[in-house]
Design an enzyme around this catalytic site. Sequence first.
Site, PDB file in Angstrom:
ATOM      1  N   ASN A  64      90.262 -23.771 100.472  1.00  0.00           N
ATOM      2  CA  ASN A  64      89.371 -22.654 100.134  1.00  0.00           C
ATOM      3  C   ASN A  64      90.080 -21.349 100.517  1.00  0.00           C
ATOM      4  O   ASN A  64      90.193 -21.034 101.695  1.00  0.00           O
ATOM      5  CB  ASN A  64      88.055 -22.833 100.915  1.00  0.00           C
ATOM      6  CG  ASN A  64      87.127 -21.642 100.785  1.00  0.00           C
ATOM      7  OD1 ASN A  64      87.330 -20.770  99.930  1.00  0.00           O
ATOM      8  ND2 ASN A  64      86.114 -21.596 101.633  1.00  0.00           N
ATOM      9  N   LYS A 106      89.089 -18.388 100.065  1.00  0.00           N
ATOM     10  CA  LYS A 106      88.134 -17.307 100.377  1.00  0.00           C
ATOM     11  C   LYS A 106      88.594 -16.019  99.668  1.00  0.00           C
ATOM     12  O   LYS A 106      89.159 -16.099  98.584  1.00  0.00           O
ATOM     13  CB  LYS A 106      87.993 -17.131 101.888  1.00  0.00           C
ATOM     14  CG  LYS A 106      87.702 -18.465 102.588  1.00  0.00           C
ATOM     15  CD  LYS A 106      87.306 -18.331 104.020  1.00  0.00           C
ATOM     16  CE  LYS A 106      87.030 -19.722 104.577  1.00  0.00           C
ATOM     17  NZ  LYS A 106      86.579 -19.712 105.953  1.00  0.00           N
ATOM     18  N   HIS A 161      78.518 -22.558 101.000  1.00  0.00           N
ATOM     19  CA  HIS A 161      79.432 -22.335 102.122  1.00  0.00           C
ATOM     20  C   HIS A 161      78.705 -21.490 103.169  1.00  0.00           C
ATOM     21  O   HIS A 161      77.934 -20.597 102.819  1.00  0.00           O
ATOM     22  CB  HIS A 161      80.706 -21.628 101.638  1.00  0.00           C
ATOM     23  CG  HIS A 161      81.764 -21.584 102.703  1.00  0.00           C
ATOM     24  ND1 HIS A 161      81.717 -20.676 103.731  1.00  0.00           N
ATOM     25  CD2 HIS A 161      82.850 -22.350 102.924  1.00  0.00           C
ATOM     26  CE1 HIS A 161      82.749 -20.890 104.545  1.00  0.00           C
ATOM     27  NE2 HIS A 161      83.454 -21.900 104.076  1.00  0.00           N
ATOM     28  N   GLU A 171      79.540 -19.074 104.894  1.00  0.00           N
ATOM     29  CA  GLU A 171      79.720 -17.613 104.751  1.00  0.00           C
ATOM     30  C   GLU A 171      78.776 -17.064 103.688  1.00  0.00           C
ATOM     31  O   GLU A 171      78.284 -15.945 103.807  1.00  0.00           O
ATOM     32  CB  GLU A 171      81.192 -17.307 104.425  1.00  0.00           C
ATOM     33  CG  GLU A 171      82.073 -17.487 105.656  1.00  0.00           C
ATOM     34  CD  GLU A 171      83.502 -17.871 105.356  1.00  0.00           C
ATOM     35  OE1 GLU A 171      83.952 -17.723 104.205  1.00  0.00           O
ATOM     36  OE2 GLU A 171      84.179 -18.339 106.288  1.00  0.00           O
ATOM     37  N   GLU A 217      80.729 -28.797 107.629  1.00  0.00           N
ATOM     38  CA  GLU A 217      81.490 -27.714 108.242  1.00  0.00           C
ATOM     39  C   GLU A 217      80.661 -27.045 109.338  1.00  0.00           C
ATOM     40  O   GLU A 217      79.876 -26.117 109.051  1.00  0.00           O
ATOM     41  CB  GLU A 217      81.855 -26.666 107.190  1.00  0.00           C
ATOM     42  CG  GLU A 217      82.752 -27.186 106.089  1.00  0.00           C
ATOM     43  CD  GLU A 217      83.575 -26.058 105.480  1.00  0.00           C
ATOM     44  OE1 GLU A 217      84.795 -26.181 105.462  1.00  0.00           O
ATOM     45  OE2 GLU A 217      82.991 -25.053 105.047  1.00  0.00           O
ATOM     46  N   GLY A 269      87.026 -20.974 111.068  1.00  0.00           N
ATOM     47  CA  GLY A 269      87.817 -19.772 111.328  1.00  0.00           C
ATOM     48  C   GLY A 269      87.948 -19.435 112.802  1.00  0.00           C
ATOM     49  O   GLY A 269      88.343 -18.325 113.154  1.00  0.00           O
ATOM     50  N   SER A 284      88.602 -25.241 110.857  1.00  0.00           N
ATOM     51  CA  SER A 284      89.850 -25.129 111.625  1.00  0.00           C
ATOM     52  C   SER A 284      90.759 -26.360 111.527  1.00  0.00           C
ATOM     53  O   SER A 284      91.413 -26.730 112.496  1.00  0.00           O
ATOM     54  CB  SER A 284      89.549 -24.825 113.095  1.00  0.00           C
ATOM     55  OG  SER A 284      88.918 -23.562 113.203  1.00  0.00           O
ATOM     56  N   GLY A 299      90.377 -23.847 105.204  1.00  0.00           N
ATOM     57  CA  GLY A 299      90.416 -22.415 104.944  1.00  0.00           C
ATOM     58  C   GLY A 299      91.783 -21.853 105.239  1.00  0.00           C
ATOM     59  O   GLY A 299      92.711 -21.975 104.435  1.00  0.00           O
TER      60      GLY A 299
HETATM   61  P1  PGA Z   1      88.903 -22.662 108.294  1.00  0.00           P
HETATM   62  O1  PGA Z   1      87.822 -22.530 107.138  1.00  0.00           O
HETATM   63  O2  PGA Z   1      89.761 -23.861 107.977  1.00  0.00           O
HETATM   64  O3  PGA Z   1      89.682 -21.393 108.263  1.00  0.00           O
HETATM   65  O4  PGA Z   1      88.170 -22.863 109.565  1.00  0.00           O
HETATM   66  C1  PGA Z   1      87.184 -23.649 106.611  1.00  0.00           C
HETATM   67  C2  PGA Z   1      86.187 -23.249 105.557  1.00  0.00           C
HETATM   68  O5  PGA Z   1      85.557 -22.200 105.702  1.00  0.00           O
HETATM   69  O6  PGA Z   1      85.989 -23.968 104.560  1.00  0.00           O
END
Ligand code: PGA
Length: 250
Positions: free
Chosen positions: A9, A11, A94, A96, A166, A172, A211, A232
């Site tokens: 992803n 983003k 997601h 976010e 997630e 993140g 992460s 991500g």
């Molecule tokens: P991240 O994001 O690997 O940077 O933690 C994962 C995601 O938001 O799908």
Amino acid sequence: MKRKIIAGNYKMNKTITEVEEFLNEIKDSINVTDKEVIIFPNNLAVYSAVKLLENTNVKVGIQNISTEDSGAYTGETSAVMAKDALCTYVLCGHSERREKFSETDEIVNKKVLKCLENSLKPVICVGENLLQRQDNFHFVTVKHQVKKALKGVSKEDIENIIIAYEPIWAIGTGESATSKQADEMCKYIKEKLKEEYGEEASKIKVLYGGSVTEKTADELLNMENIDGALIGSASLKKEFVNIVNTKIVD
Ligand code: PGA
């Protein structure tokens, strides 16, 4: 054994040019057959990514779609448009989007149904926040998110669904869930799906995200109930190639 899914992803990172440059660099190394690789670039870069990956096994998805088909919805992209741009997958719900764009479970559900109507495969993101985990509400939170996201989804459509667990506290932050925590939640999700859809539910893949790095991928991807990873920040780097090439032990 099911083929594991490795999804990146991006983003709101990488311009069209940067997506193209990056994919040109890594596309041969991520063109594998033992896993299903999916990338989710920004909306403007989706079509050029599809074209660039045309003769590979790598699939492209879109990070979000509208609940509507067309009309006066400035700034939105419909499922029909995503399909026309040759997307295969859609990220739905997601965290976010839930947190920063106020997407409710009802909106997520509408998007999931729109995907299925248009032969797109939704990757439904669910996960608890830190407080919910600390208060031991993580299972019930995720159970409700899954149930609400799948409202009205028929048994026939179930094989086109992917769930991504997630936990918000792991996204993140550099703090991944442990493989045990991730595995037990993926297992729990599968059990709940089985109660709802019976044996058919075994076709649903459940991924872990939060992460994931090349250092943690090996252990996570080799857990029994984790069918893949949604990645991500590590998907923006060459490290993604190493994650894609993680050895899965039978
Ligand atoms: P991240 O994001 O690997 O940077 O933690 C994962 C995601 O938001 O799908």
